[in-house]
Motif scaffolding. Structure first.
Motif, PDB file in Angstrom:
ATOM      1  N   CYS A 177      30.060 -43.947  34.495  1.00 51.28           N
ATOM      2  CA  CYS A 177      29.051 -45.011  34.471  1.00 51.28           C
ATOM      3  C   CYS A 177      29.188 -45.890  33.242  1.00 51.28           C
ATOM      4  CB  CYS A 177      27.662 -44.383  34.581  1.00 51.28           C
ATOM      5  SG  CYS A 177      26.308 -45.551  34.469  1.00 51.28           S
ATOM      6  N   ARG A 336      26.383 -52.032  33.199  1.00 50.59           N
ATOM      7  CA  ARG A 336      26.005 -50.624  33.069  1.00 50.59           C
ATOM      8  C   ARG A 336      27.064 -49.743  33.727  1.00 50.59           C
ATOM      9  NH1 ARG A 336      20.840 -48.080  32.038  1.00 50.59           N
ATOM     10  NH2 ARG A 336      20.879 -45.896  32.662  1.00 50.59           N
ATOM     11  N   PHE A 621      21.893 -43.935  44.357  1.00 51.66           N
ATOM     12  CA  PHE A 621      23.109 -43.140  44.531  1.00 51.66           C
ATOM     13  C   PHE A 621      23.094 -42.428  45.884  1.00 51.66           C
ATOM     14  CE2 PHE A 621      21.933 -42.590  39.920  1.00 51.66           C
ATOM     15  CZ  PHE A 621      22.749 -43.585  39.447  1.00 51.66           C
TER      16      PHE A 621
HETATM   17 MO   LIG Z   1      24.972 -45.319  36.337  1.00 51.92          MO
END
Ligand SMILES: [Mo]
Ligand SMILES: Nc1nc2c(c(=O)[nH]1)N[C@H]1C(S)=C(S)[C@@H](COP(=O)(O)OP(=O)(O)OC[C@H]3O[C@@H](n4cnc5c(=O)[nH]c(N)nc54)[C@H](O)[C@@H]3O)O[C@H]1N2
Ligand SMILES: Nc1nc2c(c(=O)[nH]1)N[C@H]1C(S)=C(S)[C@@H](COP(=O)(O)OP(=O)(O)OC[C@H]3O[C@@H](n4cnc5c(=O)[nH]c(N)nc54)[C@H](O)[C@@H]3O)O[C@H]1N2
Ligand code: SF4
Length: 734
Positions: A177, A336, A621
């Motif tokens: 990430c 991000r 997610f």
């Molecule tokens: Mo993330």
């Protein structure tokens, strides 16, 4: 009837445009007050807590009617939610009522990957887990146990495991990430970007989003501020191969060729310097290495970048001039999810440098200085010495890898190869590794080699189906948890406390961690019996009232200067030169290019398209596809295909196809979305779908999994994160 009210509200929120959403918010408030008055009469109980449908941690109010969870709203006292949750947060009700939830502890009675279990008691499941972990520690040492976790709920489990001598902690939420971003900013400024991002969208006059698809990426505060910026008429520049929601709100849209952003950034730096548009005072007083940068950047003209990116030189010039015009109240968002191509630290260094040339650090409208509530730690006994090297970074192979949030990939490969030493047990909390790590086949190969896999989750997600023991946690609305002490514009602390009890034999994470510790003989690490003793200790040690805290859900601290405009002094004590390092001495020292390098991405093979992926506004997610409320809004993903490509390949909108990647891996079937909104050289899909766990009855085989198709990944040599945008797919018909 109650669900209907909630449903209508979701639909309102998701269909509202940003400008519309702001109007809705104010008119809603009047209605809310009326509802609140009526509800008091009806005996509705309101309990504040904070959200966990993603990891932004918005303050919420849970409404309970006749003992049943009725609805969720933002807590108006909370600086992150400002009284409004995102559609996913509102949909948290559906997580509580999800019929597919894990209901009791499970112990495997078949071989791994098969679906047959003994439903057992907590005492048995925990005793068995402790026994297995102790055996493994005895035989292979504490270094053979690795912990994967995501979110504040993992704090107590990590505490137990640290007390047990474990040091290998990792998280896809770093290595897959934001890792490269944090490393690049730390190298440049000596400080992290952090979460929530310290970007001052609220006050910005102009900003560029590279990828960062705000509006689909629904981090609440950020999206609210984005909506405000649109209303204020801020100049928004969006760089994305796909015409995202953010792009539709932008003044400038740059449909960049995927993987070429560093070329654009270098050209922006070139124009800033060549046209003397940079902040000279800032550069002179606060930066290191401007002269080498000035020399280095000369060849990277907009004309050069055009050939790489496909963006017209004029548009490159115009957009950076616009950013420069509004400096220091302008910025390039650091993004991000930035693990894209495996050379991501270099790209993010270029982002950091453009910002430094705009002189926007700790400036209003750009990067503010985050502040945090000062809450003392709980006085635990010291952890035992863990005198061994972390497994994921042997001989500091990746010199700038994170420490607390290590490299998932390194743990996985050590599990497979036994190098640098064997990993025999994984303890997994709140992360569905099968969907969040690239190349799931490799994850499964590693899992098969383990002696023990313990999973703590709330639904029978893919990772749980591979476990030896599955421990069902209560969901965030049913438990106490760690405090939320996020860095932000104002110091604050938020509480998570139960709004309703868990419906079955689920237990809170802190309780699980404590009981496991007791069974591991580590009781001394838990001087408190119940988490409220812990919370009360910390809150009162900070001089705050615990009772008031429980009642309000949030306590705000005193405002502090967060901008130079407020009198904040600019200092960079954490870089070697004590300046902003345009030229990175630390990278040079480790043999990496001290100035950002561009690598041309490989072209797709003929007939193939680069696979891109991202967020769908109403899911998080791979964790919300069992939530009926959210699934009623979007229950499968689609593959976005450029209209011209679709015409050539005779692909129809709405038809189902399979995707095959460069390694011959075939996806589940997925619906085609024919659109002008994407470049012809790539396709796009929302992440999180294509579940293969049969126990997720609503989500099973709905849509396709991007993860499955990401069999190739490229490791960033600087920090070890895995770039996942380097896969190519083609279409296969039934
Ligand atoms: Mo993330
Ligand atoms: N609804 C929802 N919101 C979320 C989350 C969620 O699960 N659901 N998760 C949160 C988390 S943890 C994260 S990290 C963020 C992730 O959100 P972001 O940080 O915004 O993620 P990105 O990967 O930057 O965004 C994907 C976008 O990048 C574009 N893109 C792909 N390749 C390239 C490229 O080479 N160049 C450029 N310029 N663009 C490219 C894609 O078309 C897509 O629009 O979202 C957060 N917000
Ligand atoms: N292919 C692909 N991979 C990605 C990404 C992508 O876009 N595509 N994005 C990357 C990014 S940006 C990130 S941040 C990571 C995120 O990676 P993860 O954090 O691993 O995200 P999820 O896969 O949703 O896993 C969350 C798990 O936690 C469980 N869970 C939810 N609530 C609770 C709870 O209260 N307690 C417990 N114990 N468990 C709970 C869910 O059921 C789910 O199984 O993934 C990364 N990996
Ligand atoms: S952004 Fe949405 S899902 Fe995430 S914590 Fe906030 S309300 Fe919950």
């Amino acid at each position: 009837m109650e669900t209907k009210v909630t449903r209508r509200k979701f639909l309102q929120i998701t269909s509202a445009t940003f400008a519309g959403a702001a109007i809705l918010a104010s008119s809603n408030r009047v209605v809310e007050n009326a509802i609140a008055a009526a509800e008091k009469k009806n005996g509705v109980v309101k309990i504040p807590s904070y959200c966990s449908i993603c990891f932004w941690k918005c303050g919420l109010i849970g409404y309970v009617k006749d003992g049943k969870l009725w609805k969720l709203e933002g807590n108006p006292l909370d600086p992150l939610s400002k009284g409004r949750l995102c559609p996913r947060g509102n949909g948290g009700v559906g997580q509580h009522y999800d019929p597919d939830r894990l209901k009791a502890p499970l112990v495997r009675i078949s071989s791994r990957g098969e679906d047959s279990w003994n439903v057992t008691t907590w005492d048995e499941a925990l005793s068995y887990s402790a026994k297995r972990l102790m055996e493994i520690k005895e035989k292979y040492g504490p270094q053979s146990i690795a912990v994967f976790s995501h979110g504040p709920g993992g704090v107590f489990l990590k505490h137990t495991m640290r007390a047990f001598g474990v040091k290998n902690f990792t998280a896809p939420s770093f290595a897959q990430c934001r890792g490269p971003r944090e490393v690049a900013f730390e190298l440049t400024y000596g400080e992290l970007v952090g979460s929530p991002e310290r970007t001052d969208i609220k006050n910005s006059k102009c900003f560029a989003l590279i990828g960062s698809h705000l509006g689909e990426n629904m981090h609440n505060t950020q999206v609210q501020e984005f909506a405000e910026a649109i209303e204020r008429g801020a100049t928004i520049i969006v760089v994305d191969p796909r015409f995202s929601i953010a792009a539709s709100k932008a003044k400038y849209y740059l449909p960049i060729k995927p993987g070429t952003d560093t070329a654009l950034l270098l050209a922006w730096i070139n124009v800033l310097i060549q046209e003397n548009l940079y902040d000279k005072e800032f550069v002179e007083n606060y930066t290191f290495g401007f002269e080498p940068l000035r020399e280095y950047i000369k060849p990277f003209t907009p004309e050069w970048a055009f050939a790489e990116t496909g963006i017209q030189p004029d548009l490159i010039r115009e957009t950076i001039r616009e950013l420069a015009r509004y400096k220091p109240a302008s910025f390039v968002h650091p993004g991000r999810h930035v693990n894209w191509y495996g050379n991501d630290v270099q790209r993010l260094r270029a982002v950091a440098i453009v910002n430094a040339l705009l002189g926007n650090w700790n400036r209003k409208g750009a990067f503010y200085k985050p502040v945090k509530m000062d809450i003392p730690k709980y006085p635990y006994p010291p952890y035992p010495e863990a005198d061994y090297e972390v497994v994921y970074n042997p001989n500091s192979k990746y010199p700038f890898a994170g420490e607390d949030e290590g490299l998932t990939q390194g743990v996985r490969s050590a599990t497979i190869t036994g190098e640098p030493y064997p990993i025999k047990a994984w303890v997994v909390y709140g992360t569905n590794l099968i969907q969040t790590m690239p190349n799931p086949a490799e994850t499964i190969e590693a899992i098969k080699k383990l002696d023990f896999l313990l999973v703590i989750d709330v639904i029978p997600n893919e990772i749980a189906m591979w476990a030896d023991v599955v421990l069902p946690e209560s969901i965030y609305l049913e438990r106490f948890d760690e405090l939320n002490i996020s860095p932000f514009r104002i110091p604050f602390v938020g509480i998570r406390q139960p709004v309703v009890p868990p419906p079955h034999d689920q237990k809170d994470g802190w309780w699980i961690a404590r009981e496991l510790a007791v069974k591991l003989g580590l009781e001394k690490y838990y001087p408190w019996m119940h988490i409220e003793e812990y919370l009360k200790y910390r809150v009162e040690a900070a001089g705050l009232s615990y009772e008031q805290f429980k009642k309000d859900g949030v306590i705000l601290g005193n405002e502090q200067p967060i901008y130079v405009e407020d009198g904040l002094k600019l200092e960079f004590p954490f870089t070697p030169s004590q300046k902003v390092e345009l030229y990175s001495t630390q990278l040079a020292e480790k043999g990496f290019s001290p100035l950002p390098t561009y690598e041309r991405p490989p072209e797709p093979p003929p007939g193939y398209f680069r696979l891109l992926f991202g967020r769908v506004p109403v899911h998080t997610f791979s964790m919300t596809q069992s939530n009926r409320i959210l699934m009623d809004m979007v229950d499968e993903n689609e593959v976005w295909v450029n209209s011209d490509v679709a015409e050539t390949l005779v692909l129809k909108n709405g038809e189902y196809v399979y995707l095959k990647n460069q390694d011959g891996i075939l996806s589940n079937k997925v619906k085609v979305r024919v659109t002008q909104r994407i470049r012809p050289d790539c396709v796009f899909m929302y992440h999180g779908f294509g579940h293969t766990s049969k126990n997720l009855k609503r989500a099973y085989l709905k849509g396709a999994s991007d993860s499955e198709l990401i069999s190739r990944y490229d490791i960033d040599p600087i920090m070890g994160g895995t770039g996942m945008n380097n896969n190519f797919v083609t279409f296969v018909r039934e």
